[in-house]
Design a protein around this motif. Structure first.
Motif, PDB file in Angstrom:
ATOM      1  N   GLU A  70       8.161   8.372   0.049  1.00 12.85           N
ATOM      2  CA  GLU A  70       7.111   7.449   0.472  1.00 12.85           C
ATOM      3  C   GLU A  70       5.784   7.952  -0.081  1.00 12.85           C
ATOM      4  OE1 GLU A  70       7.961   5.574   4.690  1.00 12.85           O
ATOM      5  OE2 GLU A  70       8.204   7.751   4.801  1.00 12.85           O
ATOM      6  N   ILE A  71       5.077   7.103  -0.805  1.00 13.12           N
ATOM      7  CA  ILE A  71       3.793   7.477  -1.402  1.00 13.12           C
ATOM      8  C   ILE A  71       2.754   6.445  -0.973  1.00 13.12           C
ATOM      9  CG2 ILE A  71       2.547   7.932  -3.550  1.00 13.12           C
ATOM     10  CD1 ILE A  71       5.265   8.551  -4.843  1.00 13.12           C
ATOM     11  N   GLY A  72       1.852   6.859  -0.108  1.00 18.99           N
ATOM     12  CA  GLY A  72       0.774   5.982   0.321  1.00 18.99           C
ATOM     13  C   GLY A  72      -0.392   6.039  -0.651  1.00 18.99           C
ATOM     14  N   LEU A  73      -0.851   4.878  -1.085  1.00 17.55           N
ATOM     15  CA  LEU A  73      -1.912   4.814  -2.086  1.00 17.55           C
ATOM     16  C   LEU A  73      -3.299   4.656  -1.484  1.00 17.55           C
ATOM     17  CD1 LEU A  73       0.805   3.289  -3.357  1.00 17.55           C
ATOM     18  CD2 LEU A  73      -0.732   2.964  -5.279  1.00 17.55           C
ATOM     19  N   GLY A  74      -3.398   4.459  -0.182  1.00 14.19           N
ATOM     20  CA  GLY A  74      -4.663   4.066   0.420  1.00 14.19           C
ATOM     21  C   GLY A  74      -5.783   5.075   0.296  1.00 14.19           C
ATOM     22  N   ALA A  75      -5.461   6.380   0.244  1.00 11.30           N
ATOM     23  CA  ALA A  75      -6.505   7.399   0.208  1.00 11.30           C
ATOM     24  C   ALA A  75      -6.848   7.847  -1.208  1.00 11.30           C
ATOM     25  CB  ALA A  75      -6.063   8.606   1.035  1.00 11.30           C
ATOM     26  N   ALA A  76      -6.270   7.224  -2.203  1.00 16.46           N
ATOM     27  CA  ALA A  76      -6.457   7.657  -3.590  1.00 16.46           C
ATOM     28  C   ALA A  76      -7.242   6.620  -4.382  1.00 16.46           C
ATOM     29  CB  ALA A  76      -5.098   7.905  -4.251  1.00 16.46           C
ATOM     30  N   ASP A  77      -8.009   7.120  -5.337  1.00 11.87           N
ATOM     31  CA  ASP A  77      -8.733   6.238  -6.253  1.00 11.87           C
ATOM     32  C   ASP A  77      -8.022   6.079  -7.590  1.00 11.87           C
ATOM     33  OD1 ASP A  77     -10.989   5.563  -4.672  1.00 11.87           O
ATOM     34  OD2 ASP A  77     -11.774   7.577  -5.004  1.00 11.87           O
ATOM     35  N   GLY A  78      -7.064   6.980  -7.874  1.00 12.66           N
ATOM     36  CA  GLY A  78      -6.395   6.927  -9.160  1.00 12.66           C
ATOM     37  C   GLY A  78      -5.232   7.886  -9.232  1.00 12.66           C
ATOM     38  N   PHE A  79      -4.664   7.986 -10.421  1.00 10.16           N
ATOM     39  CA  PHE A  79      -3.479   8.793 -10.659  1.00 10.16           C
ATOM     40  C   PHE A  79      -3.677  10.242 -10.229  1.00 10.16           C
ATOM     41  CE2 PHE A  79      -1.069  11.666 -13.415  1.00 10.16           C
ATOM     42  CZ  PHE A  79       0.216  11.168 -13.315  1.00 10.16           C
ATOM     43  N   PRO A 129      -0.849  14.732  -5.946  1.00 10.14           N
ATOM     44  CA  PRO A 129      -0.480  15.629  -4.841  1.00 10.14           C
ATOM     45  C   PRO A 129       0.180  14.907  -3.672  1.00 10.14           C
ATOM     46  CG  PRO A 129      -2.875  15.397  -5.019  1.00 10.14           C
ATOM     47  CD  PRO A 129      -2.296  14.782  -6.246  1.00 10.14           C
ATOM     48  N   VAL A 130      -0.159  13.635  -3.465  1.00 15.94           N
ATOM     49  CA  VAL A 130       0.527  12.849  -2.423  1.00 15.94           C
ATOM     50  C   VAL A 130       2.003  12.701  -2.777  1.00 15.94           C
ATOM     51  CG1 VAL A 130       0.589  10.632  -1.206  1.00 15.94           C
ATOM     52  CG2 VAL A 130      -1.606  11.595  -1.947  1.00 15.94           C
ATOM     53  N   ALA A 131       2.271  12.366  -4.032  1.00 14.63           N
ATOM     54  CA  ALA A 131       3.653  12.236  -4.492  1.00 14.63           C
ATOM     55  C   ALA A 131       4.361  13.582  -4.458  1.00 14.63           C
ATOM     56  CB  ALA A 131       3.669  11.659  -5.907  1.00 14.63           C
ATOM     57  N   HIS A 132       3.639  14.644  -4.801  1.00 15.97           N
ATOM     58  CA  HIS A 132       4.233  15.978  -4.813  1.00 15.97           C
ATOM     59  C   HIS A 132       4.699  16.386  -3.415  1.00 15.97           C
ATOM     60  CE1 HIS A 132       4.893  20.053  -6.272  1.00 15.97           C
ATOM     61  NE2 HIS A 132       4.183  20.520  -5.257  1.00 15.97           N
ATOM     62  N   ARG A 133       3.887  16.128  -2.404  1.00 12.72           N
ATOM     63  CA  ARG A 133       4.279  16.476  -1.035  1.00 12.72           C
ATOM     64  C   ARG A 133       5.495  15.676  -0.590  1.00 12.72           C
ATOM     65  NH1 ARG A 133      -1.417  16.612  -0.498  1.00 12.72           N
ATOM     66  NH2 ARG A 133      -1.474  14.457   0.281  1.00 12.72           N
ATOM     67  N   SER A 134       5.510  14.396  -0.924  1.00  7.42           N
ATOM     68  CA  SER A 134       6.658  13.572  -0.547  1.00  7.42           C
ATOM     69  C   SER A 134       7.923  14.028  -1.261  1.00  7.42           C
ATOM     70  CB  SER A 134       6.369  12.104  -0.869  1.00  7.42           C
ATOM     71  OG  SER A 134       7.424  11.276  -0.424  1.00  7.42           O
ATOM     72  N   SER A 137      -8.964  -1.610  -8.016  1.00  4.91           N
ATOM     73  CA  SER A 137      -9.560  -1.642  -6.686  1.00  4.91           C
ATOM     74  C   SER A 137      -8.737  -0.750  -5.792  1.00  4.91           C
ATOM     75  CB  SER A 137      -9.588  -3.065  -6.122  1.00  4.91           C
ATOM     76  OG  SER A 137      -8.257  -3.575  -6.005  1.00  4.91           O
ATOM     77  N   ARG A 138      -9.388  -0.096  -4.832  1.00  7.55           N
ATOM     78  CA  ARG A 138      -8.663   0.821  -3.952  1.00  7.55           C
ATOM     79  C   ARG A 138      -7.611   0.037  -3.149  1.00  7.55           C
ATOM     80  NH1 ARG A 138      -9.444   5.749  -1.189  1.00  7.55           N
ATOM     81  NH2 ARG A 138     -11.504   6.033  -2.127  1.00  7.55           N
ATOM     82  N   PRO A 139      -6.350   0.507  -3.129  1.00  4.77           N
ATOM     83  CA  PRO A 139      -5.339  -0.188  -2.329  1.00  4.77           C
ATOM     84  C   PRO A 139      -5.723  -0.190  -0.859  1.00  4.77           C
ATOM     85  CG  PRO A 139      -4.330   1.342  -3.886  1.00  4.77           C
ATOM     86  CD  PRO A 139      -5.803   1.608  -3.926  1.00  4.77           C
ATOM     87  N   SER A 140      -5.507  -1.316  -0.217  1.00  6.76           N
ATOM     88  CA  SER A 140      -5.795  -1.408   1.203  1.00  6.76           C
ATOM     89  C   SER A 140      -4.717  -0.702   1.989  1.00  6.76           C
ATOM     90  CB  SER A 140      -5.860  -2.875   1.628  1.00  6.76           C
ATOM     91  OG  SER A 140      -4.546  -3.442   1.597  1.00  6.76           O
ATOM     92  N   THR A 141      -4.906  -0.504   3.245  1.00  3.04           N
ATOM     93  CA  THR A 141      -3.899   0.121   4.096  1.00  3.04           C
ATOM     94  C   THR A 141      -2.986  -0.914   4.735  1.00  3.04           C
ATOM     95  OG1 THR A 141      -5.431   0.067   5.967  1.00  3.04           O
ATOM     96  CG2 THR A 141      -5.408   2.065   4.636  1.00  3.04           C
ATOM     97  N   PRO A 176       0.802  -1.227   0.000  1.00  2.12           N
ATOM     98  CA  PRO A 176       0.000   0.000   0.000  1.00  2.12           C
ATOM     99  C   PRO A 176       0.835   1.278   0.000  1.00  2.12           C
ATOM    100  CG  PRO A 176       0.080  -0.881   2.209  1.00  2.12           C
ATOM    101  CD  PRO A 176       0.800  -1.885   1.334  1.00  2.12           C
ATOM    102  N   VAL A 177       2.137   1.158   0.252  1.00  4.82           N
ATOM    103  CA  VAL A 177       3.030   2.324   0.259  1.00  4.82           C
ATOM    104  C   VAL A 177       4.203   2.032  -0.669  1.00  4.82           C
ATOM    105  CG1 VAL A 177       4.471   3.851   1.644  1.00  4.82           C
ATOM    106  CG2 VAL A 177       2.385   2.892   2.637  1.00  4.82           C
ATOM    107  N   TYR A 178       4.440   2.952  -1.577  1.00  2.00           N
ATOM    108  CA  TYR A 178       5.589   2.831  -2.482  1.00  2.00           C
ATOM    109  C   TYR A 178       6.747   3.604  -1.880  1.00  2.00           C
ATOM    110  CZ  TYR A 178       8.513   3.643  -6.644  1.00  2.00           C
ATOM    111  OH  TYR A 178       9.551   3.724  -7.532  1.00  2.00           O
TER     112      TYR A 178
END
Length: 481
Positions: A334-343, A348-353, A472-476, A304-306
């Motif tokens: 670190e990019i967490g995918l759990g709160a995102a539905d898509g690219f 913005p998650v990747a941008h902050r990291s 499917s939405r990534p799990s946490t 769930p986290v890249y």
């Protein structure tokens, strides 16, 4: 500009000539007891690694360089002046290293001591292994402790000359060698005209930068935010941060010959379309690239986290922008995918990291290792501690429009060794291109090709539709995608 090995370069037959600086001023400077200073952090770690690998029988010169073409017959006098002027401009090219009881020291030859000599080697024919001849000569001349540790080879013909410039990695990074191509073209044209190119501004000293960086790093303590970010990254990622998301084949530390992959990810319109989506999502292009990498990694691993490491430039002042040197720091992403539905939501998650990473990378990785008590472990993992994803927008580099005309290439040594997968992504006027270096195993080759194909698919989808929605939405907590 392509990243190429000499074996990938098509070189027409001609007169092979080698150009080097006179070694006597370096020998004289090495004998002086004063004036020596510590190498930069990157240089120090690099030199220790080279020495340790040589002790293990892995004496592979880690040089980097660039190649290009000059039209017409070579003007030897102008070319000699071009090399001399280039070395005088860039202080690191007049520097070398010596080993003392106190450790490794860097010393420098004064500009007035720089002189160039050339040697005609052979007339090469179509039946000769020209790339092999070039690599053998560069390997012999561009060692880390050679004085100097750079060399120029030319293959001269009546209608054109192929130029190959190589130096030990201690004196240059990828941006340096890309920017140097236009500088050489300008210097050579000016030398042929008997003048100086007015467009070339003075450049800063990498040696001075290294001393300032070292002084600042010594003021960094264990409580610094950058140290804390690295500590959390390593604790959360565990051993996975030392390995490519997909199976790279060898065990960590097992040094195997490298293979190489080159793929076009996007054409120019496609890259522009992805950039527009990234900006609409409040992020930059690099953030979008990392978001796509996170999606692909999750697709294969279910994580769930890249987590990856990115090189960041440390050219903090204008006079360093065109300076030859190893102006690179490393930082965790670190990019967490759990709160995102898509690219689009992930950008913005990747941008902050990435913004955090740019600040973190200002503290040299050697100092981070010292403060975390990991210096010995990380040195054991060299020549590369972490797999990384590097990005450069080459369109801003002077002369980039003329690279095809000049047949310009970044040169790397073939048959290097390692256990990591490293990825370089360059955005140029022709689009977006990925080059990967990986252990030469069937497993690693398939893993890297699969990752590159996935990255291309995601980016193409974003360019075409404006988004890439997860199946499917990534799990946490992980699990299968």
């Amino acid at each position: 500009m392509l990243i190429a090995t000499l074996s990938e370069c098509r070189v027409e037959p001609g007169l092979l000539r080698e150009w080097r600086l006179d070694e006597a001023p370096f020998d004289e400077a090495a004998r002086r007891t004063g004036g020596a200073v510590p190498p930069s952090y990157n240089q120090e770690w690099h030199l220790r690694t080279v020495s340790r690998l040589a002790g293990r029988g892995q004496d592979v010169p880690p040089w980097i360089g660039f190649g290009f073409e000059l039209p017409g017959p070579l003007d030897a006098g102008a070319f000699r002046e071009t090399l001399r002027t280039w070395v005088v401009r860039h202080e690191t090219l007049r520097s070398a290293f010596r080993v003392t009881d106190a450790g490794v020291e860097r010393f420098t030859v004064a500009p007035a001591g720089v002189s160039v000599r050339d040697t005609v080697v052979a007339e090469l024919s179509a039946g000769d292994d020209i790339p092999g001849r070039l690599q053998a000569r560069i390997d012999a001349a561009a060692g880390a402790f050679r004085r100097p540790s750079h060399v120029v080879e030319t293959v001269e013909r009546a209608d054109s000359t192929s130029v190959f410039v190589a130096m030990d990695h201690a004196h240059a990074d990828g941006y340096s060698v890309m920017a140097a191509v236009a500088e050489w073209q300008q210097l050579y044209a000016a030398a042929r005209a008997g003048g100086r190119p007015s467009a070339l501004q003075p450049v800063g000293s990498y040696g001075d930068f290294g001393l300032a960086e070292r002084a600042e790093a010594q003021r960094t303590g264990a409580g610094d935010p950058a140290v804390g970010r690295w500590r959390r990254f390593l604790a959360a990622g565990g051993d996975r941060v030392f390995r490519f998301p997909l199976d790279p084949g060898p065990t960590d530390g097992e040094l195997l010959p490298h293979g190489k992959l080159d793929v076009q990810l996007l054409d120019a319109p496609g890259a522009e379309a992805v950039e527009e989506v990234c900006h609409d999502a409040c992020g930059g292009f690099f953030a979008g690239l990392l978001a796509a990498a996170a999606i692909v990694s999750h697709r294969f691993t279910g994580e769930p986290v890249y987590r990856t490491v990115v090189p960041v430039h440390t050219r903090s002042r204008p006079e360093l922008l065109r300076s030859m040197g190893w102006y690179i720091g490393l930082a965790p992403v670190e990019i967490g995918l759990g709160a995102a539905d898509g690219f689009r939501e992930l950008v913005p998650v990747a941008h902050r990291s990435l913004r955090t990473a740019l600040r973190t990378g200002r503290v040299p990785i050697v100092r981070i290792a010292e403060l975390l008590g990991l210096a010995e472990d990380w040195e054991r993992r060299m020549p590369d501690v972490f797999p990384f994803v590097s990005f450069i927008d080459t369109r801003v580099i002077p002369g980039a429009r003329q690279w095809p005309e000049w047949n310009a290439r970044v040169l790397v040594r073939s048959r290097t060794r390692g256990s990591k997968v490293n990825i370089w992504v360059h955005r140029g006027h022709e689009g977006l291109r990925l080059t990967a270096r990986h252990p030469e195993t069937e497993t690693a080759e398939a893993s890297v090709a699969g990752f590159a194909d996935g990255l291309r698919d995601v980016l193409h989808g974003v360019a075409r539709t404006g988004d890439h929605i997860f199946a499917s939405r990534p799990s946490t907590t992980g699990g299968t995608p």
